[in-house]
Motif scaffolding. Structure first.
Motif, PDB file in Angstrom:
ATOM      1  N   PHE A  74       1.133  -1.025  -0.715  1.00 30.26           N
ATOM      2  CA  PHE A  74       0.020   0.150  -0.372  1.00 30.26           C
ATOM      3  C   PHE A  74       0.671   1.340   0.312  1.00 30.26           C
ATOM      4  O   PHE A  74       2.003   1.406   0.004  1.00 30.26           O
ATOM      5  CB  PHE A  74      -1.111  -0.191   1.166  1.00 30.26           C
ATOM      6  CG  PHE A  74      -0.495  -0.101   2.431  1.00 30.26           C
ATOM      7  CD1 PHE A  74       0.150   1.435   2.864  1.00 30.26           C
ATOM      8  CD2 PHE A  74      -0.228  -1.379   3.441  1.00 30.26           C
ATOM      9  CE1 PHE A  74       0.658   1.858   4.607  1.00 30.26           C
ATOM     10  CE2 PHE A  74       0.433  -1.083   4.070  1.00 30.26           C
ATOM     11  CZ  PHE A  74       0.934   0.377   4.709  1.00 30.26           C
ATOM     12  N   GLN A  97       0.536  10.990   6.895  1.00 33.20           N
ATOM     13  CA  GLN A  97      -1.159  10.053   7.719  1.00 33.20           C
ATOM     14  C   GLN A  97      -0.117   9.099   8.350  1.00 33.20           C
ATOM     15  O   GLN A  97       0.614   7.955   7.924  1.00 33.20           O
ATOM     16  CB  GLN A  97      -2.113   9.808   6.076  1.00 33.20           C
ATOM     17  CG  GLN A  97      -2.496   8.579   6.328  1.00 33.20           C
ATOM     18  CD  GLN A  97      -3.641   8.541   5.260  1.00 33.20           C
ATOM     19  OE1 GLN A  97      -2.878   7.932   4.686  1.00 33.20           O
ATOM     20  NE2 GLN A  97      -5.046   8.361   5.778  1.00 33.20           N
ATOM     21  N   LEU A 154      -3.921   4.864   9.699  1.00 32.36           N
ATOM     22  CA  LEU A 154      -4.488   4.856   8.783  1.00 32.36           C
ATOM     23  C   LEU A 154      -4.271   4.315   6.958  1.00 32.36           C
ATOM     24  O   LEU A 154      -5.134   4.684   6.339  1.00 32.36           O
ATOM     25  CB  LEU A 154      -5.077   6.108   9.024  1.00 32.36           C
ATOM     26  CG  LEU A 154      -5.388   6.480  10.124  1.00 32.36           C
ATOM     27  CD1 LEU A 154      -5.317   7.589  10.476  1.00 32.36           C
ATOM     28  CD2 LEU A 154      -6.487   6.019  10.603  1.00 32.36           C
ATOM     29  N   ALA A 155      -3.550   4.946   6.675  1.00 34.62           N
ATOM     30  CA  ALA A 155      -2.502   4.555   4.915  1.00 34.62           C
ATOM     31  C   ALA A 155      -3.169   3.289   4.783  1.00 34.62           C
ATOM     32  O   ALA A 155      -3.761   2.564   3.999  1.00 34.62           O
ATOM     33  CB  ALA A 155      -1.551   4.366   4.985  1.00 34.62           C
ATOM     34  N   LEU A 162      -5.243   1.171   6.216  1.00 39.31           N
ATOM     35  CA  LEU A 162      -7.264   1.022   6.364  1.00 39.31           C
ATOM     36  C   LEU A 162      -7.775   1.388   4.996  1.00 39.31           C
ATOM     37  O   LEU A 162      -8.838   1.294   4.205  1.00 39.31           O
ATOM     38  CB  LEU A 162      -7.764   1.869   7.554  1.00 39.31           C
ATOM     39  CG  LEU A 162      -7.500   0.975   8.646  1.00 39.31           C
ATOM     40  CD1 LEU A 162      -7.437   1.798   9.730  1.00 39.31           C
ATOM     41  CD2 LEU A 162      -8.041  -0.533   8.846  1.00 39.31           C
ATOM     42  N   ASP A 163      -6.921   3.061   4.568  1.00 36.38           N
ATOM     43  CA  ASP A 163      -7.478   3.810   3.726  1.00 36.38           C
ATOM     44  C   ASP A 163      -7.542   2.566   2.533  1.00 36.38           C
ATOM     45  O   ASP A 163      -8.184   2.626   1.322  1.00 36.38           O
ATOM     46  CB  ASP A 163      -6.887   4.899   3.348  1.00 36.38           C
ATOM     47  CG  ASP A 163      -7.065   6.278   3.374  1.00 36.38           C
ATOM     48  OD1 ASP A 163      -7.829   5.591   4.463  1.00 36.38           O
ATOM     49  OD2 ASP A 163      -6.665   6.592   4.212  1.00 36.38           O
ATOM     50  N   HIS A 164      -6.431   1.868   1.995  1.00 34.12           N
ATOM     51  CA  HIS A 164      -5.804   0.184   1.510  1.00 34.12           C
ATOM     52  C   HIS A 164      -6.677  -1.161   1.759  1.00 34.12           C
ATOM     53  O   HIS A 164      -6.519  -2.015   1.172  1.00 34.12           O
ATOM     54  CB  HIS A 164      -4.365   0.652   1.258  1.00 34.12           C
ATOM     55  CG  HIS A 164      -4.240   1.948   0.240  1.00 34.12           C
ATOM     56  ND1 HIS A 164      -3.582   2.678   1.142  1.00 34.12           N
ATOM     57  CD2 HIS A 164      -3.848   1.940  -1.030  1.00 34.12           C
ATOM     58  CE1 HIS A 164      -2.964   3.969   0.053  1.00 34.12           C
ATOM     59  NE2 HIS A 164      -3.428   3.088  -1.028  1.00 34.12           N
ATOM     60  N   ARG A 218      -6.254  -3.654   7.535  1.00 35.07           N
ATOM     61  CA  ARG A 218      -6.934  -3.781   8.849  1.00 35.07           C
ATOM     62  C   ARG A 218      -5.503  -3.910   9.468  1.00 35.07           C
ATOM     63  O   ARG A 218      -4.925  -5.450   9.775  1.00 35.07           O
ATOM     64  CB  ARG A 218      -7.649  -4.776   9.450  1.00 35.07           C
ATOM     65  CG  ARG A 218      -7.867  -3.971  10.884  1.00 35.07           C
ATOM     66  CD  ARG A 218      -9.371  -4.779  10.679  1.00 35.07           C
ATOM     67  NE  ARG A 218      -9.568  -4.540  12.378  1.00 35.07           N
ATOM     68  CZ  ARG A 218      -9.751  -4.819  13.527  1.00 35.07           C
ATOM     69  NH1 ARG A 218      -8.297  -5.578  13.334  1.00 35.07           N
ATOM     70  NH2 ARG A 218      -9.871  -3.873  14.548  1.00 35.07           N
TER      71      ARG A 218
END
Length: 124
Positions: free
Chosen positions: A33, A39, A43-44, A46-48, A51
């Motif tokens: 990712f 960031q 969070l980066a 999770l954005d992709h 988890r």
């Protein structure tokens, strides 16, 4: 036709640049990712759709602990919940860590939210 400066930066000010983005690989899965420098790694990911284990998101609970195999990070807080020995061994807290180079992280508990198998009842 004249063009008046506007609030978007046409006034001659230096334009804002987007933050640098670094590639992150999760091992042992091999998932990748992109992580912008502004960031956190959590969070980066999770954005992709990836988890990572987490709970507090402020560097105290240690649920997200992972080993930094390669690369450089900086923390958003002065002293995350790691001992000096843990830091020396390469442990990091992705919930408060930001990439400063391409990274390789060892995080076997990561889950790919897009590759979750269907429930047994849907398999036929």
């Amino acid at each position: 036709m004249s063009h008046a400066p506007d609030a978007a930066g046409d006034s001659g000010d230096r334009p804002e640049t987007a933050p640098a983005v670094h590639a992150v690989e999760l091992q042992p899965q091999g998932w990748r990712f992109d992580a912008p420098e502004d960031q956190t790694l959590l969070l980066a990911a999770l954005d992709h759709g990836l988890r990572l284990p987490h709970s507090c998101r402020n560097g105290t609970c240690r649920a997200c602990i992972a080993r930094l195999v390669a690369g450089r990070i900086d923390y958003r807080i002065e002293w995350p919940g790691l001992s000096r020995e843990e830091k020396d061994e390469g442990w990091i807290l992705p919930c408060v860590a930001c990439a400063r180079s391409d990274l390789v992280l060892d995080q076997p508990q990561a889950i790919n939210l897009f590759e979750v198998p269907p429930p047994p009842s849907a398999r036929g």
